[in-house]
Design a protein around this motif. Structure first.
Motif, PDB file in Angstrom:
ATOM      1  N   ALA A  38       5.021   5.983  13.537  1.00 30.54           N
ATOM      2  CA  ALA A  38       3.602   5.634  13.673  1.00 30.54           C
ATOM      3  C   ALA A  38       2.951   5.492  12.302  1.00 30.54           C
ATOM      4  O   ALA A  38       3.222   6.277  11.388  1.00 30.54           O
ATOM      5  CB  ALA A  38       2.888   6.702  14.490  1.00 30.54           C
ATOM      6  N   GLU A  39       2.081   4.488  12.186  1.00 30.55           N
ATOM      7  CA  GLU A  39       1.411   4.243  10.909  1.00 30.55           C
ATOM      8  C   GLU A  39       0.593   5.463  10.478  1.00 30.55           C
ATOM      9  O   GLU A  39       0.558   5.800   9.289  1.00 30.55           O
ATOM     10  CB  GLU A  39       0.515   3.014  10.998  1.00 30.55           C
ATOM     11  CG  GLU A  39      -0.134   2.672   9.681  1.00 30.55           C
ATOM     12  CD  GLU A  39      -0.904   1.377   9.699  1.00 30.55           C
ATOM     13  OE1 GLU A  39      -1.489   1.054   8.649  1.00 30.55           O
ATOM     14  OE2 GLU A  39      -0.939   0.697  10.731  1.00 30.55           O
ATOM     15  N   GLY A  40      -0.039   6.142  11.408  1.00 29.45           N
ATOM     16  CA  GLY A  40      -0.806   7.337  11.074  1.00 29.45           C
ATOM     17  C   GLY A  40       0.060   8.414  10.443  1.00 29.45           C
ATOM     18  O   GLY A  40      -0.364   9.104   9.515  1.00 29.45           O
ATOM     19  N   ARG A  41       1.271   8.560  10.937  1.00 30.53           N
ATOM     20  CA  ARG A  41       2.205   9.542  10.365  1.00 30.53           C
ATOM     21  C   ARG A  41       2.579   9.140   8.941  1.00 30.53           C
ATOM     22  O   ARG A  41       2.669   9.977   8.051  1.00 30.53           O
ATOM     23  CB  ARG A  41       3.441   9.640  11.259  1.00 30.53           C
ATOM     24  CG  ARG A  41       4.447  10.692  10.818  1.00 30.53           C
ATOM     25  CD  ARG A  41       5.451  10.952  11.941  1.00 30.53           C
ATOM     26  NE  ARG A  41       6.576  11.753  11.525  1.00 30.53           N
ATOM     27  CZ  ARG A  41       6.562  13.083  11.398  1.00 30.53           C
ATOM     28  NH1 ARG A  41       5.453  13.745  11.673  1.00 30.53           N
ATOM     29  NH2 ARG A  41       7.634  13.744  11.023  1.00 30.53           N
TER      30      ARG A  41
ATOM     31  N   TYR B   3       0.836  -1.198   0.000  1.00 32.22           N
ATOM     32  CA  TYR B   3       0.000   0.000   0.000  1.00 32.22           C
ATOM     33  C   TYR B   3       0.875   1.253   0.000  1.00 32.22           C
ATOM     34  O   TYR B   3       0.658   2.174  -0.794  1.00 32.22           O
ATOM     35  CB  TYR B   3      -0.930  -0.013   1.222  1.00 32.22           C
ATOM     36  CG  TYR B   3      -1.609   1.298   1.484  1.00 32.22           C
ATOM     37  CD1 TYR B   3      -2.723   1.694   0.748  1.00 32.22           C
ATOM     38  CD2 TYR B   3      -1.134   2.159   2.474  1.00 32.22           C
ATOM     39  CE1 TYR B   3      -3.344   2.899   0.988  1.00 32.22           C
ATOM     40  CE2 TYR B   3      -1.756   3.369   2.719  1.00 32.22           C
ATOM     41  CZ  TYR B   3      -2.862   3.734   1.977  1.00 32.22           C
ATOM     42  OH  TYR B   3      -3.466   4.941   2.209  1.00 32.22           O
ATOM     43  N   PHE B   4       1.864   1.295   0.893  1.00 35.42           N
ATOM     44  CA  PHE B   4       2.735   2.462   0.976  1.00 35.42           C
ATOM     45  C   PHE B   4       3.605   2.599  -0.277  1.00 35.42           C
ATOM     46  O   PHE B   4       3.832   3.705  -0.756  1.00 35.42           O
ATOM     47  CB  PHE B   4       3.590   2.412   2.246  1.00 35.42           C
ATOM     48  CG  PHE B   4       2.793   2.707   3.477  1.00 35.42           C
ATOM     49  CD1 PHE B   4       2.329   3.984   3.746  1.00 35.42           C
ATOM     50  CD2 PHE B   4       2.474   1.700   4.370  1.00 35.42           C
ATOM     51  CE1 PHE B   4       1.575   4.266   4.874  1.00 35.42           C
ATOM     52  CE2 PHE B   4       1.719   1.962   5.502  1.00 35.42           C
ATOM     53  CZ  PHE B   4       1.269   3.245   5.750  1.00 35.42           C
TER      54      PHE B   4
ATOM     55  N   GLU C  89       4.854   5.559  -5.200  1.00 32.62           N
ATOM     56  CA  GLU C  89       5.043   5.539  -6.652  1.00 32.62           C
ATOM     57  C   GLU C  89       4.047   6.459  -7.352  1.00 32.62           C
ATOM     58  O   GLU C  89       4.401   7.136  -8.324  1.00 32.62           O
ATOM     59  CB  GLU C  89       4.935   4.110  -7.180  1.00 32.62           C
ATOM     60  CG  GLU C  89       6.139   3.266  -6.793  1.00 32.62           C
ATOM     61  CD  GLU C  89       5.996   1.813  -7.167  1.00 32.62           C
ATOM     62  OE1 GLU C  89       4.852   1.353  -7.434  1.00 32.62           O
ATOM     63  OE2 GLU C  89       7.028   1.113  -7.184  1.00 32.62           O
ATOM     64  N   LYS C  90       2.813   6.522  -6.855  1.00 30.94           N
ATOM     65  CA  LYS C  90       1.814   7.405  -7.443  1.00 30.94           C
ATOM     66  C   LYS C  90       2.230   8.871  -7.267  1.00 30.94           C
ATOM     67  O   LYS C  90       2.161   9.666  -8.203  1.00 30.94           O
ATOM     68  CB  LYS C  90       0.455   7.162  -6.794  1.00 30.94           C
ATOM     69  CG  LYS C  90      -0.676   7.926  -7.415  1.00 30.94           C
ATOM     70  CD  LYS C  90      -2.001   7.545  -6.781  1.00 30.94           C
ATOM     71  CE  LYS C  90      -3.144   8.282  -7.439  1.00 30.94           C
ATOM     72  NZ  LYS C  90      -4.430   7.939  -6.855  1.00 30.94           N
ATOM     73  N   ARG C  91       2.689   9.222  -6.068  1.00 35.19           N
ATOM     74  CA  ARG C  91       3.129  10.604  -5.819  1.00 35.19           C
ATOM     75  C   ARG C  91       4.359  10.937  -6.667  1.00 35.19           C
ATOM     76  O   ARG C  91       4.474  12.050  -7.187  1.00 35.19           O
ATOM     77  CB  ARG C  91       3.422  10.797  -4.328  1.00 35.19           C
ATOM     78  CG  ARG C  91       3.823  12.195  -3.958  1.00 35.19           C
ATOM     79  CD  ARG C  91       2.712  13.183  -4.192  1.00 35.19           C
ATOM     80  NE  ARG C  91       3.178  14.520  -3.853  1.00 35.19           N
ATOM     81  CZ  ARG C  91       2.727  15.626  -4.390  1.00 35.19           C
ATOM     82  NH1 ARG C  91       1.753  15.588  -5.273  1.00 35.19           N
ATOM     83  NH2 ARG C  91       3.210  16.790  -4.029  1.00 35.19           N
TER      84      ARG C  91
END
Length: 117
Positions: free
Chosen positions: A94-97, A9-10, A15-17
C-alpha cells in the motif's frame, strides 16, 4: 513496475534517509567505543552509566545498519522495477505504508503473519 507510485518521490526519500544515516555513523562509532575502567579517574556509577550508554549506542547502530540494508535493497528494487511489491507474496505494498517507511519490503498482511508467526 508500478505506475500508481511517484517513484522519483520515493527515491528521493530513500536517498535523503541514506545520507542522514551515513552521516550519523561517525558519532555512533565514537559512542560505541570501549569504556575506560580506570577506577582512579571514574567512579563505579559513572562507569555503569557509560556502559549503559555504550550498550544503547551499539543497539542504535545495529538498528541503523539494518535500515541501511533495507534502503539499499529498496533502491535496487527501484532500479529493477520491483519497488512497491512485497518480497514474500509479490502483491502491491500500500502506498500509505510506503509513505511511512519507503524502505519497507513487505506488505501489511505478510508483516502481520510474520508477527503472529
Amino acid at each position: 513496475m508500478r505506475n500508481d507510485l511517484d517513484l522519483e518521490y520515493f527515491k528521493g526519500k530513500l536517498e535523503k534517509r541514506l545520507d542522514v544515516l551515513q552521516s550519523g555513523r561517525q558519532g555512533q562509532q565514537r559512542d560505541g567505543a570501549p569504556v575506560e575502567l580506570d577506577q582512579t579517574r571514574v567512579g563505579r556509577l559513572s562507569r555503569m552509566d557509560a556502559m549503559q550508554q555504550q550498550a544503547m549506542a551499539q543497539a542504535t547502530a545495529r538498528r541503523a545498519e539494518a535500515e541501511l540494508q533495507r534502503i539499499h535493497v529498496a533502491l535496487g528494487r527501484l532500479r529493477t522495477g520491483d519497488y512497491g511489491y512485497c518480497i514474500k507474496c509479490e502483491e502491491e505494498i500500500a502506498e500509505g505504508r510506503l509513505q511511512v517507511d519507503p524502505s519497507t519490503l513487505i506488505c501489511i498482511d505478510c508483516a502481520r503473519a510474520a508477527e503472529n508467526g
